[in-house]
Design a protein around this motif. Structure first.
Motif, mmCIF file in Angstrom:
data_model
loop_
_atom_site.group_PDB
_atom_site.id
_atom_site.type_symbol
_atom_site.label_atom_id
_atom_site.label_comp_id
_atom_site.label_asym_id
_atom_site.label_seq_id
_atom_site.Cartn_x
_atom_site.Cartn_y
_atom_site.Cartn_z
ATOM 1 N N GLY A 116 9.498 109.753 -17.905
ATOM 2 C CA GLY A 116 9.738 110.854 -16.973
ATOM 3 C C GLY A 116 9.008 112.118 -17.384
ATOM 4 N N ASN A 117 9.453 113.246 -16.839
ATOM 5 C CA ASN A 117 8.716 114.497 -17.071
ATOM 6 C C ASN A 117 9.562 115.577 -17.735
ATOM 7 N N ARG A 118 10.722 115.186 -18.304
ATOM 8 C CA ARG A 118 11.583 116.177 -18.969
ATOM 9 C C ARG A 118 11.958 115.673 -20.355
ATOM 10 N N ASN A 119 11.725 116.511 -21.370
ATOM 11 C CA ASN A 119 12.154 116.123 -22.719
ATOM 12 C C ASN A 119 12.704 117.313 -23.498
ATOM 13 N N VAL A 120 13.064 118.387 -22.782
ATOM 14 C CA VAL A 120 13.491 119.614 -23.463
ATOM 15 C C VAL A 120 14.703 119.421 -24.369
ATOM 16 N N GLY A 121 15.566 118.452 -24.043
ATOM 17 C CA GLY A 121 16.790 118.289 -24.828
ATOM 18 C C GLY A 121 16.692 117.247 -25.930
ATOM 19 N N ILE A 122 15.495 116.725 -26.187
ATOM 20 C CA ILE A 122 15.353 115.656 -27.181
ATOM 21 C C ILE A 122 15.143 116.263 -28.570
ATOM 22 N N GLU A 123 15.961 115.806 -29.522
ATOM 23 C CA GLU A 123 15.947 116.422 -30.857
ATOM 24 C C GLU A 123 14.752 115.984 -31.705
ATOM 25 N N LEU A 124 14.310 114.742 -31.527
ATOM 26 C CA LEU A 124 13.145 114.251 -32.277
ATOM 27 C C LEU A 124 11.868 114.742 -31.590
ATOM 28 N N ALA A 125 10.779 114.841 -32.357
ATOM 29 C CA ALA A 125 9.478 115.140 -31.729
ATOM 30 C C ALA A 125 9.243 114.120 -30.622
ATOM 31 N N SER A 126 8.841 114.586 -29.441
ATOM 32 C CA SER A 126 8.739 113.660 -28.314
ATOM 33 C C SER A 126 7.640 114.061 -27.348
ATOM 34 N N ARG A 127 7.241 113.103 -26.538
ATOM 35 C CA ARG A 127 6.294 113.342 -25.449
ATOM 36 C C ARG A 127 6.835 112.682 -24.197
#
Length: 199
Positions: A116-127
């Motif tokens: 998807g296009n949302r990762n603002v709430g992910i604690e690990l480094a993410s894309r």
């Protein structure tokens, strides 16, 4: 068919050792939890028939469930409850479930690829990977685990609350589901904030 490893191989080529794919199931339904799965597959592993889980039949997803779990270096499935959905909103609850799934992976990955296009709430480094479940092997695998796990949960709920026919629609807003809601009102596993839009 697109090469499901192209994207990940490009990331591994940048020097990453371990990456996981993360996807969710159940953001849209009127009832039940949201489910997320995180998967680390061995690099380059081909699982025959693995593609965008939305294109797979329920039977095919069920057939892939155990082979994915058996082949994965690590996998985890986690839920966020109806209460958490109501408290945080569906996006917040989705990230909560995703973080819970990622946290259970052993070893921990360096990077999470989020469908998807949302990762603002992910604690690990993410894309973010838009349409990740059809472009990326790890996300495709996660999408199958999340969907099958949630479907199985909703089948259990069908036995508890047979009047809502969860077996057929898994909590999504179908005509049958709306008819049952009008007749019986909401159950303890309905998302009240989603029902305000009911006509």
């Amino acid at each position: 068919m697109t090469d499901l490893w192209e994207l990940e191989n490009g990331i591994y080529a940048q020097g990453y050792e371990l990456i996981c794919g993360v996807d969710e199931a159940g953001r849209g339904p009127l009832a039940g939890p949201v489910c997320a799965a995180a998967v680390i597959l061995p690099r380059g592993l081909e699982i025959p028939g693995l593609n965008d889980s939305k294109k797979l039949t329920e039977k095919k997803r069920e057939e892939l469930f155990e082979p994915i779990k058996a082949a994965a270096l690590s996998f985890a499935v986690a839920f966020a409850s109806v209460e958490e959905i109501e408290e945080l909103n569906i996006l917040g609850a989705t990230f909560l479930a995703m973080n819970r799934a990622i946290a259970q992976l052993v070893p921990q990955p360096e990077l999470a690829l989020i469908d998807g296009n949302r990762n603002v709430g992910i604690e690990l480094a993410s894309r973010c990977v838009v349409k990740g479940d059809s472009l990326c092997a790890d996300i495709a695998a996660a999408s199958v685990l999340a969907k099958v796990s949630r479907d199985r949960y909703m089948l259990e709920m069908d036995e508890l609350y047979p009047q809502y026919h969860f077996r057929q629609h898994k909590g999504y807003g179908t005509k049958l589901h709306y008819e049952a809601l009008r007749e019986y009102g909401p159950s303890p596993i309905h998302r009240m904030s989603f029902l305000r839009k009911m006509h």
